[in-house]
Scaffold this motif. Sequence first.
Motif, PDB file in Angstrom:
ATOM      1  N   SER A 159      35.464  14.838  -3.938  1.00  0.00           N
ATOM      2  CA  SER A 159      34.979  15.916  -3.069  1.00  0.00           C
ATOM      3  C   SER A 159      34.736  17.182  -3.883  1.00  0.00           C
ATOM      4  CB  SER A 159      35.955  16.179  -1.924  1.00  0.00           C
ATOM      5  OG  SER A 159      37.060  16.944  -2.348  1.00  0.00           O
ATOM      6  N   ALA A 160      35.558  17.412  -4.906  1.00  0.00           N
ATOM      7  CA  ALA A 160      35.354  18.590  -5.763  1.00  0.00           C
ATOM      8  C   ALA A 160      33.998  18.513  -6.451  1.00  0.00           C
ATOM      9  CB  ALA A 160      36.471  18.686  -6.805  1.00  0.00           C
ATOM     10  N   VAL A 161      33.627  17.314  -6.915  1.00  0.00           N
ATOM     11  CA  VAL A 161      32.333  17.154  -7.589  1.00  0.00           C
ATOM     12  C   VAL A 161      31.189  17.429  -6.605  1.00  0.00           C
ATOM     13  CG1 VAL A 161      30.823  15.509  -8.755  1.00  0.00           C
ATOM     14  CG2 VAL A 161      33.260  15.543  -9.293  1.00  0.00           C
TER      15      VAL A 161
ATOM     16  N   LEU B  88      33.674  10.554 -12.691  1.00  0.00           N
ATOM     17  CA  LEU B  88      33.284  11.836 -12.094  1.00  0.00           C
ATOM     18  C   LEU B  88      31.873  12.222 -12.542  1.00  0.00           C
ATOM     19  CD1 LEU B  88      36.703  13.700 -12.498  1.00  0.00           C
ATOM     20  CD2 LEU B  88      35.733  12.738 -10.401  1.00  0.00           C
TER      21      LEU B  88
ATOM     22  N   LEU C  48      35.023  26.492  -7.565  1.00  0.00           N
ATOM     23  CA  LEU C  48      34.852  25.359  -8.479  1.00  0.00           C
ATOM     24  C   LEU C  48      33.757  25.659  -9.505  1.00  0.00           C
ATOM     25  CD1 LEU C  48      35.202  22.469  -5.868  1.00  0.00           C
ATOM     26  CD2 LEU C  48      36.906  23.220  -7.528  1.00  0.00           C
ATOM     27  N   VAL C  49      32.698  26.335  -9.075  1.00  0.00           N
ATOM     28  CA  VAL C  49      31.627  26.720 -10.004  1.00  0.00           C
ATOM     29  C   VAL C  49      32.170  27.699 -11.053  1.00  0.00           C
ATOM     30  CG1 VAL C  49      29.415  27.923 -10.210  1.00  0.00           C
ATOM     31  CG2 VAL C  49      29.768  26.283  -8.349  1.00  0.00           C
TER      32      VAL C  49
ATOM     33  N   MET D 257      31.262  19.326  -3.888  1.00  0.00           N
ATOM     34  CA  MET D 257      31.210  20.759  -3.584  1.00  0.00           C
ATOM     35  C   MET D 257      30.630  21.546  -4.745  1.00  0.00           C
ATOM     36  SD  MET D 257      34.690  21.532  -1.429  1.00  0.00           S
ATOM     37  CE  MET D 257      35.816  20.459  -2.304  1.00  0.00           C
ATOM     38  N   LEU D 258      31.014  21.139  -5.974  1.00  0.00           N
ATOM     39  CA  LEU D 258      30.513  21.808  -7.176  1.00  0.00           C
ATOM     40  C   LEU D 258      28.989  21.675  -7.278  1.00  0.00           C
ATOM     41  CD1 LEU D 258      31.330  23.162  -9.937  1.00  0.00           C
ATOM     42  CD2 LEU D 258      31.361  20.849 -10.873  1.00  0.00           C
TER      43      LEU D 258
ATOM     44  N   VAL E 178      39.666  16.969   2.818  1.00  0.00           N
ATOM     45  CA  VAL E 178      40.698  16.013   2.420  1.00  0.00           C
ATOM     46  C   VAL E 178      42.075  16.609   2.691  1.00  0.00           C
ATOM     47  CG1 VAL E 178      41.562  14.579   0.544  1.00  0.00           C
ATOM     48  CG2 VAL E 178      39.170  15.292   0.563  1.00  0.00           C
TER      49      VAL E 178
ATOM     50  N   GLN F  92      41.371  19.233  -7.410  1.00  0.00           N
ATOM     51  CA  GLN F  92      39.959  19.624  -7.496  1.00  0.00           C
ATOM     52  C   GLN F  92      39.666  20.353  -8.808  1.00  0.00           C
ATOM     53  OE1 GLN F  92      40.147  21.455  -3.669  1.00  0.00           O
ATOM     54  NE2 GLN F  92      39.202  19.705  -2.638  1.00  0.00           N
TER      55      GLN F  92
ATOM     56  N   ALA G 142      40.077  13.700  -3.405  1.00  0.00           N
ATOM     57  CA  ALA G 142      40.011  15.141  -3.672  1.00  0.00           C
ATOM     58  C   ALA G 142      39.108  15.420  -4.873  1.00  0.00           C
ATOM     59  CB  ALA G 142      41.411  15.697  -3.923  1.00  0.00           C
ATOM     60  N   GLN G 143      39.217  14.564  -5.903  1.00  0.00           N
ATOM     61  CA  GLN G 143      38.413  14.778  -7.105  1.00  0.00           C
ATOM     62  C   GLN G 143      36.930  14.536  -6.843  1.00  0.00           C
ATOM     63  OE1 GLN G 143      40.927  12.202  -9.326  1.00  0.00           O
ATOM     64  NE2 GLN G 143      42.086  13.872 -10.252  1.00  0.00           N
TER      65      GLN G 143
ATOM     66  N   MET H 182      44.160  11.463  -4.253  1.00  0.00           N
ATOM     67  CA  MET H 182      43.790  12.242  -5.423  1.00  0.00           C
ATOM     68  C   MET H 182      42.342  11.960  -5.813  1.00  0.00           C
ATOM     69  SD  MET H 182      46.554  13.703  -5.483  1.00  0.00           S
ATOM     70  CE  MET H 182      46.044  14.822  -6.766  1.00  0.00           C
TER      71      MET H 182
ATOM     72  N   GLU I  86      28.684  12.829 -10.124  1.00  0.00           N
ATOM     73  CA  GLU I  86      27.864  14.037 -10.235  1.00  0.00           C
ATOM     74  C   GLU I  86      26.376  13.663 -10.332  1.00  0.00           C
ATOM     75  OE1 GLU I  86      27.925  16.132 -14.012  1.00  0.00           O
ATOM     76  OE2 GLU I  86      27.918  18.044 -12.957  1.00  0.00           O
TER      77      GLU I  86
ATOM     78  N   MET J 215      45.972  19.743  -3.483  1.00  0.00           N
ATOM     79  CA  MET J 215      44.549  19.454  -3.353  1.00  0.00           C
ATOM     80  C   MET J 215      43.740  20.347  -4.287  1.00  0.00           C
ATOM     81  SD  MET J 215      45.071  17.085  -1.373  1.00  0.00           S
ATOM     82  CE  MET J 215      43.385  16.564  -1.429  1.00  0.00           C
TER      83      MET J 215
ATOM     84  N   ALA K 278      39.585  17.871 -11.586  1.00  0.00           N
ATOM     85  CA  ALA K 278      38.342  17.091 -11.579  1.00  0.00           C
ATOM     86  C   ALA K 278      37.240  17.841 -12.326  1.00  0.00           C
ATOM     87  CB  ALA K 278      37.901  16.805 -10.142  1.00  0.00           C
TER      88      ALA K 278
ATOM     89  N   LEU L 214      35.399  16.525 -15.629  1.00  0.00           N
ATOM     90  CA  LEU L 214      33.941  16.385 -15.572  1.00  0.00           C
ATOM     91  C   LEU L 214      33.285  17.113 -16.742  1.00  0.00           C
ATOM     92  CD1 LEU L 214      31.477  15.483 -13.771  1.00  0.00           C
ATOM     93  CD2 LEU L 214      31.603  17.746 -12.737  1.00  0.00           C
TER      94      LEU L 214
ATOM     95  N   ALA M 276      27.405  23.951  -4.532  1.00  0.00           N
ATOM     96  CA  ALA M 276      27.594  25.388  -4.754  1.00  0.00           C
ATOM     97  C   ALA M 276      26.798  25.872  -5.965  1.00  0.00           C
ATOM     98  CB  ALA M 276      29.081  25.702  -4.932  1.00  0.00           C
TER      99      ALA M 276
END
Lengths: 178, 178
Positions: free
Chosen positions: A86-88, A46, B46-47, A90-91, A70, B84, A83-84, A80, A50, B80, B87, B91, A94
Amino acid sequence: MRVLGVDPGLTRCGIGVVEGVAGRPLAMLGVGVVRTPADAELGARLVAIEQGIEEWLDTHRPEVVAVERVFSQHNVSTVMGTAQASAVAMLCAARRGIPVALHTPSEVKAAVTGSGRADKAQVGAMVTRLLRLDAPPKPADAADALALAICHIWRAPAQNRLQQAVALHASGSKGRTR
Amino acid sequence: MRVLGVDPGLTRCGIGVVEGVAGRPLAMLGVGVVRTPADAELGARLVAIEQGIEEWLDTHRPEVVAVERVFSQHNVSTVMGTAQASAVAMLCAARRGIPVALHTPSEVKAAVTGSGRADKAQVGAMVTRLLRLDAPPKPADAADALALAICHIWRAPAQNRLQQAVALHASGSKGRTR
């Protein structure tokens, strides 16, 4: 509008940057894949994703980041990780104040091929044509990331009109029909 | 050993910090929940989770971060978001070089109650007893985060012995049985 598309994944995270507006020819600014080794620790993977996405954001300064939405109905063994990753993505967006847009795989396929059930080859062929490339980007994750960015550029005007209509309605004003 | 447990979730991310070694009384150093509003943008949530976890890591400087291992078989509507949030926790830890350990919900329940199918009340009761608290931590996500940390402290010696045995075997040495 400059859009960075992300096809999220732990092993291969596709990245594609497209610039343009709906109704005009589009330009590809970059395409690639952030890879992480399958035998590395999940946390380290992850962190590598990033770092990779940060580099792409630094280089291309997109106005929007479009990420594949997802669903948990997908392939259970990979969902999974998807999803993980995609979270990175989006983070990272954002944190910089860059808006994140999510599009489903069928929305992306429908946008670039006309069919929500198109296969990978069809998506690759249309991405090649729409961006006037010599050959379909490889791997498929890279082509999918470009398709996501194209999808966002083409769907954004409709989404914006919808949001404006909702805002008008909410404020009590009488919306004009076009 | 100081362990920060994370029960991942977008709406409520449980955090619990426990210090101790297997076979000795344990001490709770902190417990709480990082919350994000359900109506906020996913990227912004997430932030906010990242910022919350960073503050906990700054304050408590754990040696290990234990995170609940998310399975896609779980409740489809929340899995999901759980993936996230987990993750982001992994991270944050990996970025600081803090090892991340994953434990399944049934491993955690079995560790603190003796049964992998214990309910929330039972887990809460045992966490209260093991940490000598006046009342079960609320909400349940906070108690679950403490249970994760306890589980890690108790399972770590066995995991380390297993890793040493594997390493001995791999190096061709003759492992002593204990």
